[in-house]
Motif scaffolding. Structure first.
Motif, PDB file in Angstrom:
ATOM      1  N   TYR A  89      -0.344   2.782   5.224  1.00  0.00           N
ATOM      2  CA  TYR A  89      -0.899   4.202   5.719  1.00  0.00           C
ATOM      3  C   TYR A  89      -2.292   4.276   4.891  1.00  0.00           C
ATOM      4  O   TYR A  89      -3.261   4.828   5.470  1.00  0.00           O
ATOM      5  N   GLY A 132      -2.459   3.633   9.294  1.00  0.00           N
ATOM      6  CA  GLY A 132      -1.059   3.296   9.881  1.00  0.00           C
ATOM      7  C   GLY A 132      -0.546   2.404   9.352  1.00  0.00           C
ATOM      8  O   GLY A 132      -0.832   1.779   8.383  1.00  0.00           O
ATOM      9  N   SER A 133       0.535   1.847  10.054  1.00  0.00           N
ATOM     10  CA  SER A 133       1.249   0.738   9.443  1.00  0.00           C
ATOM     11  C   SER A 133       2.067   0.050  10.558  1.00  0.00           C
ATOM     12  O   SER A 133       2.583   0.563  11.569  1.00  0.00           O
ATOM     13  N   HIS A 189       4.917   9.216   3.071  1.00  0.00           N
ATOM     14  CA  HIS A 189       5.345   7.918   3.612  1.00  0.00           C
ATOM     15  C   HIS A 189       6.209   7.298   2.936  1.00  0.00           C
ATOM     16  O   HIS A 189       6.461   5.975   3.076  1.00  0.00           O
TER      17      HIS A 189
END
Length: 330
Positions: free
Chosen positions: A225, A230-231, A298
């Motif tokens: 992230y 994002g991932s 996250h």
């Protein structure tokens, strides 16, 4: 003339000592050098008017190298010893005691496992199973689920003989299954895609899509992230019981740069160094410095942990690795 000769000899001796302390040789692993090492190296060099020489190798080979050079040490400081290797390090008498000036700043006192301060903690993190979100929609939530046929040939693991991550994964399963761990590994073999020598090569396989899952760390989703907004990587802690790896550093016994080595140990607990850990090591600092937001958003919270007593590791580790090898190479 005699006084003049003695004066010149003294100056030469002092110059020689000065040069001997100019370069601090540090044994560590490659991702430390390419990550946080790049950030802290110029800071320390400027502070102490010296040079740092990083020597990188597979994390599992560092202790063997120190033992090999025991009678004529080449390193001044060693960085990246997990708690699983500490009994061997202390038994071999490889390190020099030193209590850093800010030792009280370490928040979790249970990390201070040596009353002589031969090893000093500098970061920690929980192991996890990383998985590719594009290819695995239903990740295994337990160690038993990893045995399901749907995950056949999907998991990349690191070799415990050469990788501290691989060693800690082995210890994690031993902590879960106790004396039945060998039976579990016999069943796990079909799930394993390959065994890599270290974490770096395993992570490259996951990032490239060559592997669907790997043994890694709970902060890897936060890493993606942070760098990619994002991932494609998800993280799961099987059984909800994490194995927390604590990394240690120490001064090599017999160093010719003892004063500078002590300065570096002090520096590792400083705000400059500890603040650089999260976004470089992708581990947690051992002192109370603010965490980046991406860690809070996250990285999974750790509520239950698995531990194995150090004396048990000391007594059984060699046999465990031999037994693991016999299972894997069948």
């Amino acid at each position: 003339m005699k006084k003049y000769f003695l004066l010149i000899a003294s100056i030469v001796l002092l110059i020689g000592v000065g040069f001997a302390g100019d370069t601090l040789t540090i044994y560590t692993y490659s991702s430390f050098v390419s990550g946080i090492g790049n950030e802290i190296k110029p800071v320390f060099e400027k502070m102490y008017n010296c040079k740092i020489n990083f020597v990188s190798m597979e994390s599992g080979n560092i202790v063997a190298r120190l033992i090999l050079e025991k009678s004529n040490p080449k390193a001044d400081v060693v960085i990246g010893l997990p708690q699983s290797q500490i009994p061997k390090v202390l038994d071999e008498n490889l390190l020099t005691p030193y209590e850093p000036t800010d030792i009280a700043s370490i928040v979790d006192k249970s990390f201070l496992i040596d009353p002589q301060y031969r090893v000093i903690p500098f970061d920690y993190g929980a192991l996890a199973i990383d998985y590719n979100l594009k290819t695995i929609s239903n990740p295994p939530q337990t160690f038993e689920a990893l045995l399901n046929p749907e995950y056949a040939h999907t998991l990349v693991i690191e070799d415990p003989r050469t990788s501290t991550t691989g060693l800690d994964f082995l210890l994690w399963t031993i902590g879960i299954y106790g004396n039945n761990w060998q039976n579990y590994w016999e069943k796990l073999v079909p799930t394993i895609k390959t065994v890599t020598s270290g974490w770096d090569s395993a992570f490259q396989m996951l990032e490239s899509g060559e592997a669907k899952m790997m043994v890694s760390f709970a902060t890897d989703e936060a890493y993606n992230y942070y760098y990619y907004n994002g991932s494609d990587i998800g993280v799961v802690i099987p059984n909800g019981e994490a194995y927390v790896m604590v990394e240690y550093a120490g001064i090599v016994k017999g160093t010719r740069n003892l004063a500078l080595a002590k300065d570096f140990m002090n520096f590792m607990l400083s705000k400059d160094f500890q603040s650089a850990i999260p976004l470089n090591q992708w581990m947690y600092p051992v002192t109370n410095v603010p965490l980046p937001k991406v860690f809070i958003d996250h990285a999974p919270s750790i509520t239950k942990t698995i531990t194995i007593p150090l004396d048990q590791i000391s007594d059984s580790l060699s046999n465990w690795i031999t037994q693991w090898t016999e299972i894997i190479v069948k």
